[in-house]
Scaffold this active site. Structure first.
Site, PDB file in Angstrom:
ATOM      1  N   LYS A   1       0.877  -1.171   0.000  1.00 44.88           N
ATOM      2  CA  LYS A   1       0.000   0.000   0.000  1.00 44.88           C
ATOM      3  C   LYS A   1       0.906   1.210   0.000  1.00 44.88           C
ATOM      4  CE  LYS A   1      -4.204   1.697   0.179  1.00 44.88           C
ATOM      5  NZ  LYS A   1      -5.503   1.183  -0.221  1.00 44.88           N
TER       6      LYS A   1
ATOM      7  N   SER B   1      -1.542  -1.557  -4.159  1.00 46.73           N
ATOM      8  CA  SER B   1      -2.659  -0.642  -3.985  1.00 46.73           C
ATOM      9  C   SER B   1      -2.127   0.680  -3.458  1.00 46.73           C
ATOM     10  CB  SER B   1      -3.684  -1.215  -3.000  1.00 46.73           C
ATOM     11  OG  SER B   1      -4.295  -2.377  -3.507  1.00 46.73           O
TER      12      SER B   1
END
Length: 367
Positions: A160, A229
């Site tokens: 992330k 992500s």
């Protein structure tokens, strides 16, 4: 120490009851949870705050039921991918490092997980070689923590990273710096893609740091295990490396493969086989029993606008963004394949898997 991994449904936008129940049942202790990877029900865009709501809910359970401080709980990596388009069910996969008494004695390599945080990623780093290098160093740290010495044993790297928003763009400009793009939604693709290149570089999938002009453009450069992500929740790369290591004693194994395109069911089955499950030549989801924990995949609208020779329209659609269309489509393919709609499907797969396809990872119960 062995690892426990379980999948739980998220029953409402701020629900973490599945995590609480596993802790109450003694599957693992709150303090043993080391990472969470999940799908939330928002729009998957820059302003998807369902990621933050899930993050708060899951960390709240760890605080309530454990002994770690708030600062310690904040360090637990939680990679939330927003958007459950189509049939995808909001869910979370929870990784815990448990005591030896919950493991098994085996000579096989078994599931091991390592976590790390990169150096701070400045707005001007996103989409540039500096981000590739910072991510690569973090991946190496996480791999070492997992006890994985052979890059071939790394099957899934979930990250992330920050994307660009108006405030960070303004911050870069105030310091005399430029940014890759001022399109905040497009910056999600670029952040993911640059991170994918960092993973590929760390694992030897590419042998050099790409030139600035190659980032986002040279589709021959990619990682086959990256699932990246990005969002507004953090300012560095949060890295979870999942693979198999000797002596891990876990009851699980990981594997991976590639989906060649958006409807490549064989890629999903290949990932499950890679994790060690024996399957018939033409498998059916009923062949899985209860041994599959979850599959994790990335997808992207093919920029060539075709799928197995047929014309495709998502990139021309001005009403529904192509991210949402592909996520829903691949989620349907994955759910039909494994017989479960709680599948981790994330879009913006730039430099993650082959053009028009994407990486697939699987975690199975080995015994």
């Amino acid at each position: 120490m062995p690892f426990e991994v379980r999948k739980v449904e998220i029953k409402s936008v701020s629900d973490a009851s599945g995590l609480a129940e596993l802790i109450d049942q003694g599957v693992f202790a709150a303090d043993e949870v080391i990472a969470v990877i999940g799908k939330t029900e928002g729009n998957g865009g820059v302003n998807d705050y369902t990621r933050i709501l899930s993050d708060q809910a899951f960390r709240g359970v760890l605080l309530e039921k454990g002994t770690r401080s708030e600062d310690e709980v904040k360090q637990v990596p939680m990679a939330w991918s927003g958007g459950c388009d189509g049939v995808i069910t909001p869910h979370a996969t929870i990784f815990a490092k448990v005591g030896d008494d919950k493991g098994v004695d085996t000579d096989d390599k078994r599931l091991s997980v390592g976590i790390a945080m990169s150096e701070v990623l400045l707005p001007e780093d996103i989409g540039r070689p500096a981000m590739v290098e910072k991510v690569a160093e973090g991946v190496k740290v996480a791999m070492a923590e997992a006890g994985i010495t052979d890059v071939a044993d790394v099957h899934y790297v979930q990250t992330k990273t920050p994307l660009l928003v108006q405030d960070t763009i303004a911050d870069a400009h105030a310091r005399g710096e430029t940014v890759y793009t001022e399109d905040t939604l497009f910056s999600m693709d670029i952040s993911n893609g640059t991170t994918g290149l960092g993973i590929a570089y760390a694992l030897g999938e590419i042998d050099r740091v790409p030139e600035p002009e190659e980032i986002g453009k040279n589709h021959d450069l990619y990682s086959s295990v990256a699932s990246c992500s990005s969002g507004v929740e953090l300012d560095r790369a949060q890295i979870v490396v999942v693979g198999n290591a000797p002596g891990a004693k876990s009851r699980y194994r990981a594997g991976h493969a590639e989906m060649k395109d958006a409807i490549d069911q064989d890629g999903i089955w290949d990932a499950i086989r890679s994790a060690g499950l024996e399957l018939p030549g033409r498998p059916h989801y009923t062949d899985l029993g209860d041994r599959l924990v979850n599959v994790f995949m990335k997808c992207e609208a093919d920029p060539r606008g075709t799928l197995r020779g047929r014309r495709q329209l998502p990139l021309d659609d001005s009403d529904v963004h192509h991210h949402r269309q592909l996520k829903g489509a691949v989620g349907g393919v994955a759910a039909a394949t494994i017989g479960d709609s709680a599948v981790f499907v994330s879009v913006a797969a730039l430099h993650q898997g082959p053009l028009g396809g994407g990486p697939v990872a699987a975690i199975v119960r080995a015994d």
